[in-house]
Design a protein around this motif. Structure first.
Motif, PDB file in Angstrom:
ATOM      1  N   LYS A 119       1.068  -1.138   0.191  1.00 24.97           N
ATOM      2  CA  LYS A 119       0.187   0.206  -0.131  1.00 24.97           C
ATOM      3  C   LYS A 119       0.674   1.420   0.144  1.00 24.97           C
ATOM      4  O   LYS A 119       1.921   1.222   0.943  1.00 24.97           O
ATOM      5  CB  LYS A 119      -0.814   0.179   1.204  1.00 24.97           C
ATOM      6  N   PRO A 121       2.677   4.304   0.513  1.00 27.95           N
ATOM      7  CA  PRO A 121       1.862   5.351   1.662  1.00 27.95           C
ATOM      8  C   PRO A 121       1.717   6.557   1.582  1.00 27.95           C
ATOM      9  O   PRO A 121       1.401   7.906   2.581  1.00 27.95           O
ATOM     10  CB  PRO A 121       3.842   5.766   2.282  1.00 27.95           C
ATOM     11  N   HIS A 122       1.474   7.563   0.316  1.00 31.41           N
ATOM     12  CA  HIS A 122       0.428   7.937  -0.168  1.00 31.41           C
ATOM     13  C   HIS A 122      -0.557   8.164  -0.119  1.00 31.41           C
ATOM     14  O   HIS A 122      -1.638   8.985   1.210  1.00 31.41           O
ATOM     15  CB  HIS A 122       0.943   8.612  -1.843  1.00 31.41           C
ATOM     16  N   LEU A 123      -1.377   7.576  -0.686  1.00 29.84           N
ATOM     17  CA  LEU A 123      -3.448   7.713  -0.163  1.00 29.84           C
ATOM     18  C   LEU A 123      -2.871   6.645  -0.158  1.00 29.84           C
ATOM     19  O   LEU A 123      -4.826   6.381  -1.066  1.00 29.84           O
ATOM     20  CB  LEU A 123      -3.127   8.484  -1.649  1.00 29.84           C
ATOM     21  N   GLY A 124      -2.369   5.015  -0.517  1.00 26.72           N
ATOM     22  CA  GLY A 124      -3.273   3.892  -0.461  1.00 26.72           C
ATOM     23  C   GLY A 124      -3.018   2.782  -1.445  1.00 26.72           C
ATOM     24  O   GLY A 124      -3.837   1.782  -1.782  1.00 26.72           O
ATOM     25  N   CYS A 125      -3.298   3.065  -2.799  1.00 28.84           N
ATOM     26  CA  CYS A 125      -3.026   2.586  -3.824  1.00 28.84           C
ATOM     27  C   CYS A 125      -2.320   1.366  -3.967  1.00 28.84           C
ATOM     28  O   CYS A 125      -0.840   2.032  -2.871  1.00 28.84           O
ATOM     29  CB  CYS A 125      -2.366   3.613  -5.493  1.00 28.84           C
ATOM     30  N   PRO A 158       5.664  10.968   1.448  1.00 30.86           N
ATOM     31  CA  PRO A 158       5.333  11.701   2.901  1.00 30.86           C
ATOM     32  C   PRO A 158       6.689  10.829   3.241  1.00 30.86           C
ATOM     33  O   PRO A 158       7.510  10.896   4.336  1.00 30.86           O
ATOM     34  CB  PRO A 158       4.468  11.774   3.804  1.00 30.86           C
ATOM     35  N   ARG A 159       7.364   9.075   2.987  1.00 27.16           N
ATOM     36  CA  ARG A 159       8.242   8.649   3.038  1.00 27.16           C
ATOM     37  C   ARG A 159       8.167   8.046   2.104  1.00 27.16           C
ATOM     38  O   ARG A 159       7.091   7.371   1.709  1.00 27.16           O
ATOM     39  CB  ARG A 159       7.520   8.101   4.974  1.00 27.16           C
ATOM     40  N   ASP A 162       6.234   1.568   4.106  1.00 30.20           N
ATOM     41  CA  ASP A 162       5.869   0.479   4.705  1.00 30.20           C
ATOM     42  C   ASP A 162       6.663  -0.919   4.867  1.00 30.20           C
ATOM     43  O   ASP A 162       6.016  -0.978   3.920  1.00 30.20           O
ATOM     44  CB  ASP A 162       4.413   1.051   5.220  1.00 30.20           C
TER      45      ASP A 162
ATOM     46  N   TRP B 174     -12.140   3.274  -3.831  1.00 30.52           N
ATOM     47  CA  TRP B 174     -10.749   3.712  -3.471  1.00 30.52           C
ATOM     48  C   TRP B 174     -11.518   5.440  -2.533  1.00 30.52           C
ATOM     49  O   TRP B 174     -10.609   5.795  -2.510  1.00 30.52           O
ATOM     50  CB  TRP B 174     -10.589   4.344  -5.536  1.00 30.52           C
ATOM     51  N   THR B 177     -10.777   3.965   0.770  1.00 28.09           N
ATOM     52  CA  THR B 177      -9.726   3.742   0.796  1.00 28.09           C
ATOM     53  C   THR B 177      -8.479   5.376   1.075  1.00 28.09           C
ATOM     54  O   THR B 177      -8.149   5.341   2.444  1.00 28.09           O
ATOM     55  CB  THR B 177      -8.068   3.109  -0.560  1.00 28.09           C
ATOM     56  N   VAL B 178      -9.456   6.023  -0.381  1.00 31.51           N
ATOM     57  CA  VAL B 178      -9.205   7.461   0.495  1.00 31.51           C
ATOM     58  C   VAL B 178      -9.562   8.199   1.861  1.00 31.51           C
ATOM     59  O   VAL B 178      -8.282   8.647   2.843  1.00 31.51           O
ATOM     60  CB  VAL B 178      -9.104   8.819  -0.402  1.00 31.51           C
ATOM     61  N   ASN B 181      -7.691   6.494   4.855  1.00 31.29           N
ATOM     62  CA  ASN B 181      -6.381   7.089   5.064  1.00 31.29           C
ATOM     63  C   ASN B 181      -6.927   8.468   5.744  1.00 31.29           C
ATOM     64  O   ASN B 181      -6.067   8.323   6.139  1.00 31.29           O
ATOM     65  CB  ASN B 181      -6.294   7.209   3.784  1.00 31.29           C
TER      66      ASN B 181
END
Lengths: 204, 244
Positions: A119, A121-125, A158-159, A162, B174, B177-178, B181
């Motif tokens: 996943k 760490p930006h927006l979960g794609c 951001p990093r 994970d 999605w 998901t967003v 998050n």
């Protein structure tokens, strides 16, 4: 000023004392309050996700031999995608050789692996398999790019990627997907110091 | 022997115990009997016996709260219909939506009514809030009801958000998901709140059943209780606020 009682005055208890009625009322009040809190806590405990054996719990991957059996090019550095745990299991010595353009056959890297969470760490794609052109992980959603060790090199993340802690019990890899560890901060460069403009990419 | 005429039948029915238990006063013709008719009926007693003239002028409220409530009722009814065909399982959910649209009689109509009413309800609740704000109707003694209204706004948004996942298509997956998050940016319980919301660490079966339960039972119930208080408070605070 005189202390004459006014009409309808309710006589309270002397200061510092409590009537039986007040005592009972407070007892009931605190009891109901306590029960409500217990009920709320119980509700959270009841609805707390049960993830035993699946994603969020400890996932058994098998031995290094099993992994090479399932994905033969893992020994030569291609990250092993294990969908049940949503990870790339990176064979670090073979992977580093792959990035350097060499072929190193490491069928059992022992502790020298990384369980990178797919996943972004930006927006979960979900991050796709290693890009053949750059040998980086490249997220197709917004173009975050990571080295084979999951260190961030480009894009909005951001990093770094994970990762999950893992243990090897009697030669069996077990990934604890319940304990996600943050990826390395931006600027971590332990390996692969190429910059974004030094090779072609899969994601823009 | 003479047969009973229609008038005799009407009299017999109207003098029966059943009729009199349903209609407890004569047909309302005076101010007093009209007030009694309103007060003696469980559905009518929710309404005030008298309404101020300015309050019924459509352009004062645009009936936005009433429309929101109507949409809530419509969503409840269409939602119950949809529940006959929808199974909240990752293997079936999307197929069930397709079959509701293509194979169920009036299925497409019902689903579209549910979807459009949901979008509209978010809009009307929002506009209702703006109307109340610009009329200053949140001021004392109505500040408590404004707070209830804010909770109702959150309930509406949460119902909308949980319902968005249920079709289990790409946009649903999605969006959630967003959305979940964002929970990871909460202070202190960041990962825990996301973990609890998702029922795991990613949008999966655990999330679908969780959102389904919140969508069809938990939050409609919470919203209904809040609405009861909200409507009761309007009466207690002196009806719809007057022009400033």
């Amino acid at each position: 000023m005189s202390q004459l009682p006014t009409y309808g005055e309710v006589h309270g208890p002397p200061i510092g004392e409590m009537t039986r009625r007040t005592f009972m009322r407070r007892l009931i009040g605190w009891g109901v309050g306590l029960l409500s809190l217990e009920f709320l806590a119980g509700t959270f405990a009841f609805t707390w996700p049960n993830v035993r054996g699946g994603l969020g719990g400890k996932v058994v991957l098998g031995s290094a031999t099993d992994i090479v059996g399932a994905s033969p090019d893992w020994a030569t550095g291609q990250p092993y995608s294990y969908q049940k745990a949503r990870i790339f299991l990176v064979n670090v010595p073979a992977g580093e050789a792959l990035v350097d353009g060499k072929t190193d056959n490491v069928p059992d890297p022992k502790k020298n692996v990384l369980a990178l969470y797919r996943k972004c760490p930006h927006l979960g794609c979900q991050i796709p398999q290693l890009c053949d052109k750059s040998h980086w992980f490249e997220c197709l959603c917004h173009g975050s790019k990571y080295t084979i060790l999951g260190e961030k090199r480009a894009g909005p993340a951001p990093r770094g990627m994970d990762r999950f802690p893992f243990t090897i019990e009697n030669g069996i890899y077990v990934v604890d997907t319940g304990k996600l560890e943050d990826g390395p901060p931006i600027g971590t460069e332990t390996f692969d110091k190429r910059t974004i403009d030094q090779m072609p990419h899969c994601a823009a | 022997m003479t047969l009973p005429g229609p008038g005799d039948v009407v009299r017999y029915v109207k003098e029966s115990g059943l009729w009199r238990s349903l209609f407890r006063q004569p047909y309302p013709t005076t101010s007093r009997t009209r007030a009694l008719a309103v007060m003696n009926n469980v559905f009518l007693h929710l309404h005030p016996v008298r309404v101020k003239k300015h309050a019924v002028r459509y352009t004062y409220t645009f009936c936005l709260g009433g429309i929101s409530f109507f949409l809530f009722l419509m969503l409840t009814v269409t939602g119950v219909y949809l529940m006959f065909f929808y199974v909240p399982s990752v293997a079936r959910a999307y197929q069930d939506i397709i079959s509701i649209e293509n194979a169920v009689a009036f299925g497409q109509l019902t689903r579209n009514m549910h979807r459009w009413a949901a979008h509209l309800m978010v809009l009307t609740v929002f506009l209702h809030m703006i109307r109340v704000f610009y009329h200053g109707a949140y001021k004392p003694p109505r500040e408590f009801n404004w707070t209830i209204g804010v909770l109702l706004l959150f309930s509406t948004l949460w119902l909308s958000f949980t319902g968005y996942l249920l079709p289990w298509d790409q946009i649903a997956f999605w969006a959630i998901t967003v959305g979940t998050n964002m929970a990871t940016y909460a202070p202190f319980l960041s990962r825990e709140s996301s973990f609890w919301l998702l029922g795991g660490i990613t949008v999966d079966q655990g999330t679908l059943i969780r959102f389904y339960v919140m969508h069809v039972i938990a939050f409609p119930l919470i919203a209904a209780i809040l609405m009861v208080v909200h409507f009761w408070r309007i009466r207690k605070d002196g009806g719809i606020s007057g022009p400033v």
